[in-house]
Design a protein around this motif. Structure first.
Motif, PDB file in Angstrom:
ATOM      1  N   ASP A   1      31.975  45.597  37.198  1.00 23.25           N
ATOM      2  CA  ASP A   1      33.091  45.074  36.408  1.00 23.25           C
ATOM      3  C   ASP A   1      33.892  46.180  35.718  1.00 23.25           C
ATOM      4  O   ASP A   1      35.080  46.039  35.476  1.00 23.25           O
TER       5      ASP A   1
ATOM      6  N   TYR B   1      36.964  46.828  48.628  1.00 28.14           N
ATOM      7  CA  TYR B   1      35.876  46.502  47.697  1.00 28.14           C
ATOM      8  C   TYR B   1      36.017  45.064  47.195  1.00 28.14           C
ATOM      9  O   TYR B   1      35.043  44.303  47.176  1.00 28.14           O
ATOM     10  N   MET B   2      37.204  44.673  46.798  1.00 29.69           N
ATOM     11  CA  MET B   2      37.410  43.328  46.267  1.00 29.69           C
ATOM     12  C   MET B   2      37.268  42.252  47.339  1.00 29.69           C
ATOM     13  O   MET B   2      36.960  41.097  47.040  1.00 29.69           O
TER      14      MET B   2
ATOM     15  N   GLN C   1      25.187  44.330  42.899  1.00 29.54           N
ATOM     16  CA  GLN C   1      25.900  43.541  41.895  1.00 29.54           C
ATOM     17  C   GLN C   1      27.361  43.985  41.795  1.00 29.54           C
ATOM     18  O   GLN C   1      27.687  45.155  42.019  1.00 29.54           O
ATOM     19  N   GLN C   2      28.217  43.032  41.448  1.00 28.86           N
ATOM     20  CA  GLN C   2      29.630  43.335  41.218  1.00 28.86           C
ATOM     21  C   GLN C   2      29.776  44.352  40.088  1.00 28.86           C
ATOM     22  O   GLN C   2      29.138  44.232  39.042  1.00 28.86           O
TER      23      GLN C   2
ATOM     24  N   LYS D   1      41.279  41.650  40.113  1.00 27.10           N
ATOM     25  CA  LYS D   1      40.329  40.976  39.220  1.00 27.10           C
ATOM     26  C   LYS D   1      41.023  39.896  38.388  1.00 27.10           C
ATOM     27  O   LYS D   1      40.527  38.769  38.248  1.00 27.10           O
TER      28      LYS D   1
END
Length: 454
Positions: free
Chosen positions: A196, A129-130, A193-194, A392
Motif C-alpha cells: 500500500d 503491478y496494479m 500481500q498488496q 489506487k
C-alpha cells in the motif's frame, strides 16, 4: 499456401465478421495509415515520454516524433530491400513480391507505440503491478488492444486495421497468461500481500512479460488464421528461460523491418538528443564507442563522424546522425528461415553482422549513459508513483473519479477483471501531462477546480 492475390491479408476483422469481401491492397493499407495518424492514441504520443521529460524542453523527441522517425526509416529500409533485390536486368528476387508497401510499413511503424503508457517503461511496470491479478499490463499488448477494441474508428473493433497490419504490429505473439504460467518465480510473487505504501515497492520485480492480452485472443487467432498449423505452433513457441519471463523467438517479415527501424531510431536518433543535451561527452563517446574493440574491428565510420557529432553546430550534428542512419539502412538484407512455410514468416529482414553489432553497441551506449542514469531514473520513478496512486484511488472510488464515459464502461463490464481493465485503459491512455495534472488536482490541496479542463 496463399498467394499475394488472395484477400487474406487485406481483410479487416469487421469485414470478416460480416462476411464482406476485402478491398484492394492499395486502398486498404493507405487507409490503415490514415486511421493510425488520425487516432486520438497517436496524437497523445506528442505528450508521452521518449527519454527526456516533456518539461525539459520542447526540442527533444517525444513518442510521436520517435514514431514518425521509425516510419521514415522503415520506408527507407523497404526501398533499400527493393534496390538490392533487383539486378541490372530488372529481374527481382522472390522476396520482393512479399515486401510491405510504403503505406503498409508506415502504418505499422506509426502504430507500434500506440499502447505506450504515460512515463515510459516506468508507467508500464506500475500498471502491470496494479493489474497483476487481472490479466496484467504490457505496452505491446495495449497497442493491439487499441487496434482491436479501443480505437475510435468502429464501435466494437477499434481502429479495425487489416490483418497484415495487425500482424506487423504484433512483436511478441504469445498470450500474457501463458507466459506468466510458465514462470514459477513470478507465480510466487503473485501470492505476496498488496503493497500500500508504493514508495517501498521494488518496481523492477514487476516488469511485464512481452506478450498480448487474453482479451484479444480472438483477434490474435484471426490474424494467424492464414498460416498452417505447423507455422502457427512454431511462430507462437516460447523460448526456454529459467526463472524469468519466456519470450517468443520469431517475428513476421514486416515486424522485422519495423523493429530494425525502431532500433536504428533508438540507437542513433536518441543519441542525438543526449549529445544535444550535453549528457554525453565526446571523451565518453571516444572511449566507449570509437575505441571499443568491436567498433575498431568493423570501423563503420572514422573520426570525422565524431567531430561532426560533437560540433557546436546543429547542422554538423544532424549530418553525422543522418550519415549513421544511412549506413545502417544500406546494410539491410533478406534472410530465409526454412523452418517456416509461409513467406511472411520465412523471409526475415536483417542487418549485416558488422552493422548489427555496431548498432547493438550504440543501443548499449545510450542505455548505459542516458536511459539508466539516476537523473532519468528518478523522473521515471516519480511517474511510477503518480500512476500507482491514481490507479489506487480510481479503483477505490470509480463512481466519483472516473470520467462519465469510463464509468459507464466500468459499470457495464461483466467481470472484475473487465472492470479493472477499464481503469487500466483509462490511465494507459493518459499523457504524461494529463496524469501529472490529475494527480495534482486530486492530491495537492492548492491545485484543482471544478472548472479545470484537464
Amino acid at each position: 499456401m496463399d498467394s499475394l492475390e488472395t484477400p487474406n491479408w487485406t481483410q479487416r476483422y469487421t469485414d470478416y465478421l460480416h462476411d464482406l469481401p476485402a478491398r484492394p491492397a492499395r486502398i486498404v493499407y493507405q487507409r490503415d495509415r490514415a486511421r493510425v495518424i488520425h487516432s486520438a492514441s497517436f496524437r497523445r504520443l506528442q505528450a508521452k515520454t521518449q527519454i527526456f521529460g516533456l518539461s525539459e524542453s520542447d526540442f527533444y523527441r517525444t513518442r510521436l516524433t520517435h514514431s514518425m522517425e521509425v516510419a521514415q526509416i522503415g520506408s527507407g529500409l523497404v526501398e533499400q530491400l527493393i534496390t538490392v533485390g533487383t539486378d541490372e536486368s530488372d529481374k527481382e528476387a522472390d522476396y520482393i513480391a512479399w515486401l510491405p508497401s510504403f503505406y503498409l510499413i508506415e502504418a505499422i511503424c506509426l502504430a507500434h507505440d500506440l499502447g505506450h503508457p504515460p512515463f515510459g517503461h516506468g508507467g508500464e511496470v506500475a500498471l502491470n503491478y496494479m493489474m497483476r491479478h487481472y490479466g496484467g499490463f504490457e505496452g505491446n499488448a495495449q497497442t493491439l488492444r487499441i487496434l482491436a477494441k479501443l480505437g475510435e474508428y468502429t464501435p466494437e473493433n477499434g481502429l479495425d486495421l487489416s490483418r497484415r497490419t495487425a500482424l506487423g504490429v504484433m512483436k511478441y505473439p504469445a498470450i500474457y497468461n501463458d507466459v506468466t504460467a510458465s514462470n514459477t518465480n513470478y507465480l510466487a510473487q503473485l501470492q505476496e500481500q498488496q503493497v500500500d505504501d508504493f514508495r517501498t515497492l521494488q518496481m523492477n520485480r514487476w516488469s511485464p512479460p512481452k506478450s498480448l492480452y487474453l482479451e484479444e485472443k480472438v483477434l490474435f487467432d484471426w490474424v494467424l488464421e492464414p498460416f498452417s498449423l505447423a507455422d502457427r505452433a512454431k511462430f507462437t513457441q516460447l523460448a526456454d528461460c529459467d526463472g524469468c519471463h519466456k519470450q517468443t523467438k520469431y517475428k513476421a517479415l514486416d515486424t522485422t523491418i519495423m523493429e530494425l527501424a525502431d532500433d536504428i531510431a533508438y540507437g542513433i536518433h536518441d543519441l542525438e538528443d543526449a549529445v544535444a543535451m550535453k549528457m554525453v561527452a565526446r571523451e565518453l563517446w571516444q572511449a566507449e564507442v570509437m575505441e571499443n574493440p568491436l567498433f575498431q574491428e568493423y570501423a563503420l565510420w572514422d573520426d570525422e563522424m565524431t567531430t561532426r557529432l560533437f560540433s557546436h553546430s546543429s547542422r554538423g550534428r544532424k549530418h553525422a546522425i543522418s550519415k549513421m542512419v544511412g549506413i545502417m539502412v544500406e546494410s539491410i538484407f533478406i534472410d530465409e528461415n526454412s523452418e517456416f512455410e509461409h513467406p511472411l514468416l520465412r523471409y526475415q529482414a536483417k542487418l549485416k553482422p558488422e552493422h548489427a553489432a555496431v548498432l547493438e553497441l550504440l543501443k548499449t551506449f545510450v542505455y548505459k549513459n542516458v536511459i539508466t542514469i539516476p537523473e532519468v531514473k528518478q523522473m521515471e520513478y516519480k511517474g511510477q508513483l503518480i500512476v500507482l496512486e491514481l490507479f489506487k484511488s480510481l479503483r477505490a472510488n470509480p463512481s466519483a473519479l472516473l470520467t462519465t464515459t469510463a464509468y459507464e464502461k466500468y459499470k457495464n463490464a461483466p467481470t472484475e477483471q473487465a472492470k479493472q481493465r477499464v481503469i487500466s485503459d483509462y490511465i494507459a491512455g493518459m499523457t504524461n501531462t494529463y496524469a501529472a495534472r490529475l494527480y495534482a488536482k486530486l492530491f495537492t490541496p492548492a491545485h484543482g477546480s471544478i472548472f479545470d479542463r484537464l
